[in-house]
Design a protein around this motif. Structure first.
Motif, PDB file in Angstrom:
ATOM      1  N   ALA A  60       0.839  -1.203   0.000  1.00 53.74           N
ATOM      2  CA  ALA A  60       0.000   0.000   0.000  1.00 53.74           C
ATOM      3  C   ALA A  60       0.875   1.255   0.000  1.00 53.74           C
ATOM      4  O   ALA A  60       0.578   2.231  -0.702  1.00 53.74           O
ATOM      5  CB  ALA A  60      -0.936  -0.004   1.195  1.00 53.74           C
ATOM      6  N   GLU A  61       1.950   1.233   0.768  1.00 51.74           N
ATOM      7  CA  GLU A  61       2.888   2.369   0.784  1.00 51.74           C
ATOM      8  C   GLU A  61       3.582   2.502  -0.573  1.00 51.74           C
ATOM      9  O   GLU A  61       3.800   3.618  -1.056  1.00 51.74           O
ATOM     10  CB  GLU A  61       3.921   2.205   1.899  1.00 51.74           C
ATOM     11  N   ALA A  62       3.921   1.371  -1.194  1.00 53.97           N
ATOM     12  CA  ALA A  62       4.549   1.406  -2.522  1.00 53.97           C
ATOM     13  C   ALA A  62       3.589   1.980  -3.560  1.00 53.97           C
ATOM     14  O   ALA A  62       4.005   2.722  -4.460  1.00 53.97           O
ATOM     15  CB  ALA A  62       4.998   0.000  -2.936  1.00 53.97           C
ATOM     16  N   LEU A  63       2.304   1.668  -3.436  1.00 50.03           N
ATOM     17  CA  LEU A  63       1.304   2.223  -4.348  1.00 50.03           C
ATOM     18  C   LEU A  63       1.228   3.734  -4.184  1.00 50.03           C
ATOM     19  O   LEU A  63       1.201   4.475  -5.171  1.00 50.03           O
ATOM     20  CB  LEU A  63      -0.063   1.584  -4.100  1.00 50.03           C
ATOM     21  N   ALA A  64       1.212   4.192  -2.942  1.00 44.49           N
ATOM     22  CA  ALA A  64       1.161   5.634  -2.676  1.00 44.49           C
ATOM     23  C   ALA A  64       2.382   6.329  -3.276  1.00 44.49           C
ATOM     24  O   ALA A  64       2.259   7.395  -3.895  1.00 44.49           O
ATOM     25  CB  ALA A  64       1.071   5.897  -1.181  1.00 44.49           C
ATOM     26  N   ALA A  65       3.548   5.736  -3.121  1.00 46.19           N
ATOM     27  CA  ALA A  65       4.767   6.329  -3.675  1.00 46.19           C
ATOM     28  C   ALA A  65       4.727   6.329  -5.204  1.00 46.19           C
ATOM     29  O   ALA A  65       5.107   7.311  -5.846  1.00 46.19           O
ATOM     30  CB  ALA A  65       5.996   5.564  -3.176  1.00 46.19           C
ATOM     31  N   ALA A  66       4.245   5.238  -5.785  1.00 46.48           N
ATOM     32  CA  ALA A  66       4.208   5.121  -7.248  1.00 46.48           C
ATOM     33  C   ALA A  66       3.244   6.115  -7.881  1.00 46.48           C
ATOM     34  O   ALA A  66       3.486   6.613  -8.977  1.00 46.48           O
ATOM     35  CB  ALA A  66       3.825   3.701  -7.645  1.00 46.48           C
ATOM     36  N   LEU A  67       2.144   6.419  -7.183  1.00 41.95           N
ATOM     37  CA  LEU A  67       1.104   7.266  -7.774  1.00 41.95           C
ATOM     38  C   LEU A  67       1.060   8.680  -7.204  1.00 41.95           C
ATOM     39  O   LEU A  67       0.168   9.454  -7.552  1.00 41.95           O
ATOM     40  CB  LEU A  67      -0.264   6.601  -7.597  1.00 41.95           C
ATOM     41  N   ALA A  68       2.020   9.036  -6.383  1.00 38.26           N
ATOM     42  CA  ALA A  68       2.012  10.341  -5.712  1.00 38.26           C
ATOM     43  C   ALA A  68       1.894  11.508  -6.690  1.00 38.26           C
ATOM     44  O   ALA A  68       1.240  12.501  -6.399  1.00 38.26           O
ATOM     45  CB  ALA A  68       3.260  10.499  -4.847  1.00 38.26           C
ATOM     46  N   SER A  69       2.504  11.391  -7.845  1.00 39.24           N
ATOM     47  CA  SER A  69       2.454  12.492  -8.814  1.00 39.24           C
ATOM     48  C   SER A  69       1.703  12.121 -10.085  1.00 39.24           C
ATOM     49  O   SER A  69       1.910  12.724 -11.131  1.00 39.24           O
ATOM     50  CB  SER A  69       3.875  12.954  -9.156  1.00 39.24           C
TER      51      SER A  69
END
Length: 189
Positions: A60-69
């Motif tokens: 979930a944290e990796a998803l947030a990082a991947a889609l942050a921008s």
């Protein structure tokens, strides 16, 4: 970082028409960019609504990082903890209130649920949409949004990231995010 670059590059290629014409389907008022993922790994419990496992929280944290921008302005989940916990870090970082489409309560009506998710995604046409769903609903949502048939998603697959780009034709890229999939806990899917 690799996934962010891939998404941007994939979207640019799709918009430029460089993707395979076999993936093209007629557009049906799709948001500019729709991203679909399966919920992250869930904990092994006897609960009908388990939370994410430690691996799931990392994903979930990796998803947030991947889609942050990625320009996500809308998040759509089910009422299961695993979908809301998967979208949680991104939704919180972006201050986006997820739209929750009921799946848990009442009789299982997968076609009706898929229709409601598709309708919610189409209504979100002012920015990118993240949809966090389940193996049994993602293929139908993709086709409901005008994408191609993708076949079944294995119960051991959590890293899939589907990017749909609207326009005169809907294009789909299948990528991956977070840790590679592994089947170390087959009973916890």
């Amino acid at each position: 970082m690799r996934v962010k670059s891939f998404i941007v590059l994939a979207a640019a290629k799709l918009l430029a028409g460089l993707a395979s014409p076999a993936l093209a389907q007629p557009s049906t008022d799709l948001a500019p960019l729709v991203i679909l993922v399966r919920h992250a790994e869930k904990a092994c419990t006897n609960s009908d609504d388990p939370p994410l496992s430690q691996a799931g929280k990392k994903r979930a944290e990796a998803l947030a990082a991947a889609l942050a921008s990625a320009g996500v302005r809308h998040v759509i989940t089910t009422d299961f903890r695993r979908t809301s916990e998967t979208s949680g870090p991104l939704a919180q970082a972006l201050a986006v209130q997820p739209v929750v489409i009921n799946l848990k309560n009442g009789p299982i009506d997968l076609p009706g649920h898929i229709r409601r998710v598709v309708d919610a995604a189409r209504a979100s046409n002012d920015g990118a949409v993240l949809i966090v769903e389940h193996t049994v609903t993602i293929p139908g949502i993709i086709t409901g949004l005008g994408g191609p048939e993708i076949g079944e998603i294995s119960e051991s697959e959590y890293s899939n990231l589907f990017v749909l780009v609207g326009g005169s034709k809907v294009r789909v890229v299948r990528s991956h995010y977070g840790a590679p999939d592994h089947n170390s806990q087959p009973d916890c899917n």
